[in-house]
Design a protein around this motif. Structure first.
Motif, PDB file in Angstrom:
ATOM      1  N   LEU A 168      28.490 -39.888  22.862  1.00  0.00           N
ATOM      2  CA  LEU A 168      27.651 -41.092  22.929  1.00  0.00           C
ATOM      3  C   LEU A 168      28.338 -42.280  22.268  1.00  0.00           C
ATOM      4  N   LEU A 200      25.469 -34.059  29.983  1.00  0.00           N
ATOM      5  CA  LEU A 200      24.797 -33.753  28.722  1.00  0.00           C
ATOM      6  C   LEU A 200      23.291 -33.969  28.822  1.00  0.00           C
ATOM      7  N   ALA A 201      22.872 -35.040  29.500  1.00  0.00           N
ATOM      8  CA  ALA A 201      21.433 -35.272  29.670  1.00  0.00           C
ATOM      9  C   ALA A 201      20.793 -34.128  30.432  1.00  0.00           C
ATOM     10  N   LEU A 235      24.644 -28.649  21.201  1.00  0.00           N
ATOM     11  CA  LEU A 235      24.509 -29.682  22.222  1.00  0.00           C
ATOM     12  C   LEU A 235      24.341 -31.060  21.592  1.00  0.00           C
ATOM     13  N   CYS A 236      23.539 -31.150  20.531  1.00  0.00           N
ATOM     14  CA  CYS A 236      23.347 -32.439  19.853  1.00  0.00           C
ATOM     15  C   CYS A 236      24.662 -32.939  19.247  1.00  0.00           C
ATOM     16  N   TYR A 269      20.897 -45.898  28.646  1.00  0.00           N
ATOM     17  CA  TYR A 269      21.110 -44.510  28.259  1.00  0.00           C
ATOM     18  C   TYR A 269      20.986 -44.352  26.742  1.00  0.00           C
ATOM     19  N   PHE A 303      20.272 -30.868  28.431  1.00  0.00           N
ATOM     20  CA  PHE A 303      19.138 -30.787  27.511  1.00  0.00           C
ATOM     21  C   PHE A 303      17.932 -30.102  28.161  1.00  0.00           C
ATOM     22  N   MET A 331      17.841 -42.365  24.905  1.00  0.00           N
ATOM     23  CA  MET A 331      18.111 -41.097  24.236  1.00  0.00           C
ATOM     24  C   MET A 331      17.826 -41.168  22.741  1.00  0.00           C
ATOM     25  N   PHE A 335      26.781 -34.175  22.092  1.00  0.00           N
ATOM     26  CA  PHE A 335      26.170 -35.422  22.555  1.00  0.00           C
ATOM     27  C   PHE A 335      26.507 -36.583  21.625  1.00  0.00           C
ATOM     28  N   LEU A 377      23.947 -35.570  14.345  1.00  0.00           N
ATOM     29  CA  LEU A 377      24.617 -36.081  15.541  1.00  0.00           C
ATOM     30  C   LEU A 377      25.143 -37.499  15.318  1.00  0.00           C
ATOM     31  N   PHE A 408      28.118 -38.043  30.055  1.00  0.00           N
ATOM     32  CA  PHE A 408      26.747 -38.412  29.675  1.00  0.00           C
ATOM     33  C   PHE A 408      25.726 -37.756  30.609  1.00  0.00           C
TER      34      PHE A 408
END
Length: 421
Positions: free
Chosen positions: A329, A303-304, A321-322, A229, A307, A233, A325, A269, A300
């Motif tokens: 993360l 959030l993926a 969102l970033c 992941y 996007f 990403m 994330f 981020l 996770f």
């Protein structure tokens, strides 16, 4: 924190920050090398890959050496080797010399995570807090490495910049030589967690079989999915952001040629990730590792998937969102680092973290190839669905760990190592 904890924290924070300082500076040099040497992107990409490959693949042998020689000595070797690699880079005048210098850096860099995390796990009483600050230091290195390299390259030749980048490594070695701490302060007196005699091949295999017959096997696979992941990403998100109309519409001031608005969002981020590291580290003192990782993997996946519609929206939605994330993360890293400490014996901690980062950086790097294939042959949405699938797999395994699967394994095969007295 106690004095011993503070001393180990300072030493490992310096090491962790510098590993990522060097790691993230290398792609900045790549742009300069493409302009200076008459080679294609494919060949130069292969040269850079030669440096990054040992970073993950060398973690296992590094972990074995940690159990043999002790973590502090190995961290110092790591710092010296990384600095030497960048000094060799500064002296390079050909692609072959650059490749050799990068290999030197990669081999040395592979030592840090098994050594630094083994030191924290056996020497620190307040593990959660130190894992938090240790992670923050890594994020500082991730953000500062490319920033400093890019800034210096505006006014200096790349060879001189490489030499300047190596200097903090020498300073960290000087600090480490004077650092005074007990590397086994956090283990029971009857447990031998100090440097051991060299293991025979049969003892190494025995220790490895014991680890993978225990809950560590679950932790290893969980970390591998986290690596899939993470690498997927962070490798392709900058490229995806660069192509968004919301980013292309932003006009930056003159003099910032080659820098795009997406670069600032990406660095942002990483900076937010420092807060995630701190919160995650503090929570490891209160939350079961499996339960915490299960919740974070679920986030996770969401959030993926988020996007997919977000990239069609405006700048504000993408930035928010970033930021979210980046926070989550990096919040998971202290949890899986603590899980290794919880589910492995102290006398094989170096070997345990060696396997852990073989999964994280070695096997996890497979998502670069898989993700590139999906982006090229399918769509951006398909890529995010793939990444969400990695998170769902990690969530299921983490939930199983929290539900007591580790106790089932331990009941079937008790953890015994070949180095026990």
């Amino acid at each position: 924190m106690e004095a011993n904890d503070r001393s180990i924290a300072g030493f490992t924070m310096a090491g962790h920050g510098l590993v990522h300082w060097f790691e993230t500076a290398i792609p900045i040099f790549l742009v300069v090398w493409l302009a200076e040497f008459d080679v294609g992107v494919a060949l130069l990409g292969l040269v850079v890959a030669l440096g990054y490959a040992p970073f993950g693949l060398g973690a296992l042998p590094a972990g074995i050496l940690v159990d043999r020689f002790g973590p502090k000595r190995l961290v110092l070797v790591c710092l010296a080797g990384m600095s030497l690699g960048f000094f060799a880079l500064a002296a390079s005048r050909s692609i072959v010399a650059i490749a050799l210098a990068l290999v030197c850096w990669g081999v040395a860099a592979s030592i840090y995570h098994p050594a630094g995390l083994a030191l924290i796990s056996t020497g620190v009483e307040d593990r959660g807090t130190v894992f938090a600050w240790h992670g923050i230091a890594g994020n500082v290195g991730i953000a500062l490495g490319p920033f400093v390299a890019a800034t210096l390259l505006i006014v200096l030749e790349w060879q001189l910049v490489a030499a300047i980048m190596a200097v903090p490594g020498l300073l960290a070695i000087g600090y480490g030589l004077t650092a005074d701490f007990d590397a086994t302060a956090a283990v029971d007196d009857d447990v031998d967690a100090g440097p051991a005699e060299a293991l025979s091949l049969s003892e190494l295999l025995t220790n490895s079989r014991a680890l993978f017959a225990s809950a560590f096997a679950i932790v290893f696979v969980i970390v591998t999915f986290e690596g899939l992941y993470y690498r997927g990403m962070l490798t392709y998100l900058p490229e995806i952001l660069h192509g968004l109309p919301a980013m292309e519409a932003i006009a930056l001031p003159e003099g910032l040629e080659g820098i795009e608005a997406a670069d600032y969002v990406y660095v942002g981020l990483l900076v937010v990730g420092m807060a995630g590291q701190y919160v995650g580290g503090k929570l490891t003192n209160r939350v079961d590792p499996g339960r915490g990782m299960a919740v974070l993997f679920a986030v996770f996946a969401l959030l993926a998937l988020a996007f997919v519609p977000a990239i069609q929206l405006g700048l504000g939605a993408i930035v928010v969102l970033c930021g979210v994330f980046g926070f989550f993360l990096f919040a998971i890293q202290p949890f899986y680092q603590n899980a290794v400490a919880v589910y492995t014996p102290a006398d094989t901690r170096g070997l345990s973290y060696g396997y852990t980062y073989l999964g994280e950086f070695g096997l996890g790097a497979a998502s670069i190839a898989i993700g590139g294939y999906v982006l090229d042959g399918f769509s951006t949405a398909a890529f995010f669905f793939l990444i969400a699938g990695f998170a769902l797999a990690g969530m299921i395994l983490s939930a199983a760990l929290a539900a007591g699967l580790d106790r089932v394994l331990e009941a079937r095969t008790p953890v015994e190592t070949g180095t026990d007295d």
